[in-house]
Design a protein around this motif. Structure first.
Motif, PDB file in Angstrom:
ATOM      1  N   UNK A  50       0.836  -1.212   0.000  1.00 56.38           N
ATOM      2  CA  UNK A  50       0.000   0.000   0.000  1.00 56.38           C
ATOM      3  C   UNK A  50       0.872   1.264   0.000  1.00 56.38           C
ATOM      4  N   UNK A  51       2.005   1.194   0.657  1.00 55.41           N
ATOM      5  CA  UNK A  51       2.925   2.351   0.661  1.00 55.41           C
ATOM      6  C   UNK A  51       3.493   2.541  -0.750  1.00 55.41           C
ATOM      7  N   UNK A  52       3.910   1.447  -1.366  1.00 53.75           N
ATOM      8  CA  UNK A  52       4.459   1.511  -2.734  1.00 53.75           C
ATOM      9  C   UNK A  52       3.381   2.011  -3.702  1.00 53.75           C
ATOM     10  N   UNK A  53       2.165   1.470  -3.582  1.00 55.18           N
ATOM     11  CA  UNK A  53       1.081   1.843  -4.505  1.00 55.18           C
ATOM     12  C   UNK A  53       0.702   3.322  -4.374  1.00 55.18           C
ATOM     13  N   UNK A  54       0.976   3.922  -3.213  1.00 48.06           N
ATOM     14  CA  UNK A  54       0.636   5.332  -3.009  1.00 48.06           C
ATOM     15  C   UNK A  54       1.708   6.269  -3.583  1.00 48.06           C
ATOM     16  N   UNK A  55       2.761   5.712  -4.184  1.00 46.71           N
ATOM     17  CA  UNK A  55       3.765   6.555  -4.840  1.00 46.71           C
ATOM     18  C   UNK A  55       5.001   6.808  -3.997  1.00 46.71           C
ATOM     19  N   UNK A  56       5.372   5.816  -3.192  1.00 47.72           N
ATOM     20  CA  UNK A  56       6.581   5.921  -2.362  1.00 47.72           C
ATOM     21  C   UNK A  56       7.577   4.829  -2.756  1.00 47.72           C
ATOM     22  N   UNK A  57       8.855   5.122  -2.517  1.00 45.83           N
ATOM     23  CA  UNK A  57       9.883   4.088  -2.591  1.00 45.83           C
ATOM     24  C   UNK A  57      10.239   3.685  -1.169  1.00 45.83           C
ATOM     25  N   UNK A  58      10.103   2.408  -0.867  1.00 45.05           N
ATOM     26  CA  UNK A  58      10.452   1.928   0.477  1.00 45.05           C
ATOM     27  C   UNK A  58      11.979   1.869   0.575  1.00 45.05           C
ATOM     28  N   UNK A  59      12.523   2.575   1.585  1.00 44.35           N
ATOM     29  CA  UNK A  59      13.980   2.636   1.742  1.00 44.35           C
ATOM     30  C   UNK A  59      14.499   1.665   2.800  1.00 44.35           C
ATOM     31  N   UNK A 109       6.185  -5.156  16.361  1.00 48.27           N
ATOM     32  CA  UNK A 109       5.996  -3.942  15.553  1.00 48.27           C
ATOM     33  C   UNK A 109       6.818  -4.048  14.275  1.00 48.27           C
ATOM     34  N   UNK A 110       6.389  -3.294  13.278  1.00 48.11           N
ATOM     35  CA  UNK A 110       7.194  -3.119  12.072  1.00 48.11           C
ATOM     36  C   UNK A 110       7.249  -1.626  11.770  1.00 48.11           C
ATOM     37  N   UNK A 111       8.432  -1.153  11.366  1.00 50.94           N
ATOM     38  CA  UNK A 111       8.624   0.268  11.078  1.00 50.94           C
ATOM     39  C   UNK A 111       9.216   0.396   9.675  1.00 50.94           C
ATOM     40  N   UNK A 112       8.632   1.305   8.874  1.00 55.35           N
ATOM     41  CA  UNK A 112       9.045   1.468   7.473  1.00 55.35           C
ATOM     42  C   UNK A 112       9.439   2.917   7.229  1.00 55.35           C
ATOM     43  N   UNK A 113      10.534   3.114   6.485  1.00 55.08           N
ATOM     44  CA  UNK A 113      10.876   4.460   6.004  1.00 55.08           C
ATOM     45  C   UNK A 113      10.736   4.445   4.482  1.00 55.08           C
ATOM     46  N   UNK A 114      10.003   5.436   3.960  1.00 52.75           N
ATOM     47  CA  UNK A 114       9.765   5.501   2.518  1.00 52.75           C
ATOM     48  C   UNK A 114       9.957   6.934   2.039  1.00 52.75           C
ATOM     49  N   UNK A 115      10.273   7.082   0.744  1.00 54.80           N
ATOM     50  CA  UNK A 115      10.512   8.409   0.148  1.00 54.80           C
ATOM     51  C   UNK A 115       9.417   8.695  -0.865  1.00 54.80           C
ATOM     52  N   UNK A 116       8.890   9.928  -0.826  1.00 52.93           N
ATOM     53  CA  UNK A 116       7.823  10.298  -1.765  1.00 52.93           C
ATOM     54  C   UNK A 116       8.429  10.494  -3.150  1.00 52.93           C
ATOM     55  N   UNK A 117       7.940   9.710  -4.130  1.00 50.91           N
ATOM     56  CA  UNK A 117       8.389   9.867  -5.521  1.00 50.91           C
ATOM     57  C   UNK A 117       7.522  10.925  -6.167  1.00 50.91           C
ATOM     58  N   UNK A 118       8.063  12.096  -6.442  1.00 52.98           N
ATOM     59  CA  UNK A 118       7.286  13.132  -7.128  1.00 52.98           C
ATOM     60  C   UNK A 118       8.217  14.169  -7.720  1.00 52.98           C
TER      61      UNK A 118
END
Ligand SMILES: C[S@@+](CC[C@H](N)C(=O)[O-])C[C@H]1O[C@@H](n2cnc3c(N)ncnc32)[C@H](O)[C@@H]1O
Length: 230
Positions: free
Chosen positions: A184-193, A221-230
């Motif tokens: 869902x994070x990827x589909x929203x336009x983010x790159x998971x780092x 718990x799980x923690x994710x860092x993602x970057x907005x692709x835009x």
């Protein structure tokens, strides 16, 4: 604001605020992992979406960030206003658009243990992407899907609303698979780092040795860092 969402209203909010303080799972396990993935925030605009009692908002503003905290429970929004006086705390339902935050206005967004409470996660993540500057970061934590599965049983793949006790109160949230959380994070336009399944920190060994040993083998718990692709 009509309080019909899954925010921690009334007593649930007050119970959470007390528990999320100095020596619980939030403070000693999830929050350190979130802060590690956030990194340096000095001089940054950061939105803390679902800021609860303001624990993260206080740390981030003390570390030099200009923080906007958003919280759906009026009880918790009030507590956060006192706990994080330098942050702007807004009482708002995250299932609704974040109209008060402009496009490309934030360097970072933290969303700690909130997304599993929301109705339309894709729309919410779209809003997060909208308010982030190009290349801005999202640090998001949620319950570990296998911990929920172990607790509730049934099929791991049966995504559903589940209820757990929060002291005398209850909280309702969505059990999701790990692939749903990440995709869902990827589909929203983010790159998971980066993705982290936190191990307990040393401070917990002394304060809660049994919990420390359990967390060394059982992720919660799980923690994710993602970057907005835009
Ligand atoms: C587990 S707490 C985490 C709080 C905070 N992020 C922290 O890490 O201490 C979940 C938070 O999400 C908030 N929340 C849940 N649903 C919400 C919604 N629809 N709108 C705004 N806040 C919501 C709850 O009120 C609660 O403060």
């Amino acid at each position: 604001m009509a309080e019909s969402n899954r925010a921690y209203h009334g007593d649930a909010g007050r119970i959470f605020a007390a528990r999320a303080g100095a020596d619980g799972l939030n403070a000693l396990h999830e929050r350190p992992a979130v802060l590690t993935l956030i990194g340096d925030v000095d001089g940054l605009d950061v939105a803390d979406l679902g800021c609860g009692a303001g624990h993260l908002a206080a740390i981030l503003s003390t570390s030099g960030a200009r923080v906007t905290g958003v919280e759906g429970s009026s009880a918790l929004a009030q507590i956060a206003t006192h706990a994080a006086p330098a942050a702007a705390i807004v009482h708002h339902d995250l299932d609704l658009p974040l109209t008060f935050l402009a496009d490309d206005s934030q360097d970072g967004v933290v969303c700690a243990l909130v997304i599993h409470h929301l109705d339309d996660r894709q729309r919410f993540l779209g809003e997060v992407r909208r308010i982030l500057r190009p290349g801005g970061w999202l640090v998001l934590s949620t319950t570990h899907p296998t911990a929920d599965w172990g607790y509730f049983g049934g099929s791991y793949f049966d995504e559903r609303w589940v209820t757990r006790a929060l002291g005398e109160a209850t909280m309702e949230y969505r059990h999701m698979t790990m692939s749903t959380v990440i995709n869902e994070i990827i589909d929203a336009g983010f790159t998971v780092e980066r993705m982290v399944e936190p191990q307990p920190i040393e401070a917990m060994r002394a304060l809660a040795p049994e919990r420390y040993e359990r967390l060394r083998t059982d992720p919660i718990f799980v923690v994710v860092r993602a970057r907005a692709d835009k």
